[in-house]
Design a protein around this motif. Sequence first.
Motif, PDB file in Angstrom:
ATOM      1  N   LEU A 242       0.837  -1.199   0.000  1.00 50.85           N
ATOM      2  CA  LEU A 242       0.000   0.000   0.000  1.00 50.85           C
ATOM      3  C   LEU A 242       0.875   1.253   0.000  1.00 50.85           C
ATOM      4  O   LEU A 242       0.573   2.227  -0.708  1.00 50.85           O
ATOM      5  CB  LEU A 242      -0.927  -0.006   1.207  1.00 50.85           C
ATOM      6  CG  LEU A 242      -1.891   1.189   1.332  1.00 50.85           C
ATOM      7  CD1 LEU A 242      -2.790   1.299   0.102  1.00 50.85           C
ATOM      8  CD2 LEU A 242      -2.726   1.066   2.604  1.00 50.85           C
ATOM      9  N   LEU A 243       1.945   1.246   0.770  1.00 56.73           N
ATOM     10  CA  LEU A 243       2.864   2.380   0.812  1.00 56.73           C
ATOM     11  C   LEU A 243       3.445   2.649  -0.570  1.00 56.73           C
ATOM     12  O   LEU A 243       3.463   3.798  -1.041  1.00 56.73           O
ATOM     13  CB  LEU A 243       3.982   2.099   1.815  1.00 56.73           C
ATOM     14  CG  LEU A 243       5.138   3.103   1.857  1.00 56.73           C
ATOM     15  CD1 LEU A 243       4.644   4.486   2.238  1.00 56.73           C
ATOM     16  CD2 LEU A 243       6.220   2.627   2.826  1.00 56.73           C
ATOM     17  N   LEU A 244       3.912   1.604  -1.248  1.00 60.59           N
ATOM     18  CA  LEU A 244       4.505   1.771  -2.579  1.00 60.59           C
ATOM     19  C   LEU A 244       3.471   2.274  -3.578  1.00 60.59           C
ATOM     20  O   LEU A 244       3.773   3.120  -4.435  1.00 60.59           O
ATOM     21  CB  LEU A 244       5.100   0.444  -3.054  1.00 60.59           C
ATOM     22  CG  LEU A 244       6.314  -0.069  -2.271  1.00 60.59           C
ATOM     23  CD1 LEU A 244       6.723  -1.457  -2.754  1.00 60.59           C
ATOM     24  CD2 LEU A 244       7.482   0.892  -2.378  1.00 60.59           C
ATOM     25  N   GLU A 245       2.262   1.787  -3.465  1.00 61.52           N
ATOM     26  CA  GLU A 245       1.198   2.208  -4.385  1.00 61.52           C
ATOM     27  C   GLU A 245       0.870   3.687  -4.195  1.00 61.52           C
ATOM     28  O   GLU A 245       0.710   4.432  -5.166  1.00 61.52           O
ATOM     29  CB  GLU A 245      -0.050   1.351  -4.153  1.00 61.52           C
ATOM     30  CG  GLU A 245      -1.151   1.539  -5.184  1.00 61.52           C
ATOM     31  CD  GLU A 245      -0.794   0.981  -6.550  1.00 61.52           C
ATOM     32  OE1 GLU A 245      -1.469   1.349  -7.527  1.00 61.52           O
ATOM     33  OE2 GLU A 245       0.169   0.185  -6.645  1.00 61.52           O
ATOM     34  N   ILE A 246       0.783   4.109  -2.949  1.00 60.45           N
ATOM     35  CA  ILE A 246       0.461   5.514  -2.671  1.00 60.45           C
ATOM     36  C   ILE A 246       1.616   6.425  -3.076  1.00 60.45           C
ATOM     37  O   ILE A 246       1.404   7.489  -3.670  1.00 60.45           O
ATOM     38  CB  ILE A 246       0.115   5.695  -1.187  1.00 60.45           C
ATOM     39  CG1 ILE A 246      -1.203   4.971  -0.875  1.00 60.45           C
ATOM     40  CG2 ILE A 246       0.007   7.169  -0.821  1.00 60.45           C
ATOM     41  CD1 ILE A 246      -1.542   4.910   0.594  1.00 60.45           C
TER      42      ILE A 246
END
Length: 251
Positions: A242-246
Motif C-alpha cells: 500500500l505504501l509503494l502504491e500511494i
Amino acid sequence: MIDQQLVSEVIESQPFPLLFLTISGAHLYGFPSHDSDYDLRGIHVLPPQKILGLYPVRETIEISEVEAGLEIDLVTHDIKKFFTLLLTRNGYVLEQLYSPLIIKTTPEHRQLRAIASNCITRNHYYHYQGFAKNQWQLFTKKNVYEVKPLLYIYRVLLTGINLMNTGRIEANLVDLNQEFNLSHINDLIELKKAESEKAIFQNTDLTFHQQEYQRLQGELETAFNNSHLPETSSAKPELNNLLLEIRKYSR
C-alpha cells in the motif's frame, strides 16, 4: 463536532495531501467538556521530491492554534512513519485510525483500516498496562485531584481489556462502560462534561479508586494471559504494498 467550513479550512491549510484525518482525545473518548480542544490526528503523504532529496524530511507535523474560538491540536505523520508505528504495539495510532469521528477519508484510508486489523496483537497489552500505570503515578502525585486524568486511566484500562478479549479497538468510555457497567465511571463522565477540562473532585475517595485501578489492572493481565490474539503482526507485506502504491501516485 467542528463545523464544516472550519474543517475545510484546516484541511486546505495543510502543506501535504492527507490520507485521513480523525478526531481523537476527549471527544473520541466520550467525555468532552465545553472547553475541550479538538485533537485532530491523521496521515499526510510526502511527495517523492521530499523523501528522495538530501534535505531533512518533516515526518511529523504538529500545529496548535485557535480557529473560530476553538482550540485545535493537529498532529499528522507521514505515511511511512505511521505504518511503522502500526507495526509496533502502539495503541494510539490504532485508535486514531479506527476513530469513528472522521474529518477526512479516502479509499486508501478505508483500505488501511482493513489491513490494520492484522496489526493487532497480544503485545498491545503492554501499551495499555504501561500507560495506565504512568498515569496513575502522575495522578496520585498531585495535591489536587482532577477528573480528567482519572477518566483517562479508566478509559485506557477498559480499552485494553476489551481489546485483549475481542480484538477490536473501542476508545469511547461511554460505549465501553455499557459492558463493564461501573456506575462511578458514569458519575465521573457527567462531572467532567458538566464542568471543564480542569474539573476537580470536591470529595475524593482515593482509596476506592486505587482499589478499582488495581482490580482493573488485574483484569487486564488476566485478559492478556487468556487472549487468543496473535503474538506478532502479519500486516507488513500488505502495508508495504500500500505504501509503494500511494507513493507511486503522490506528487
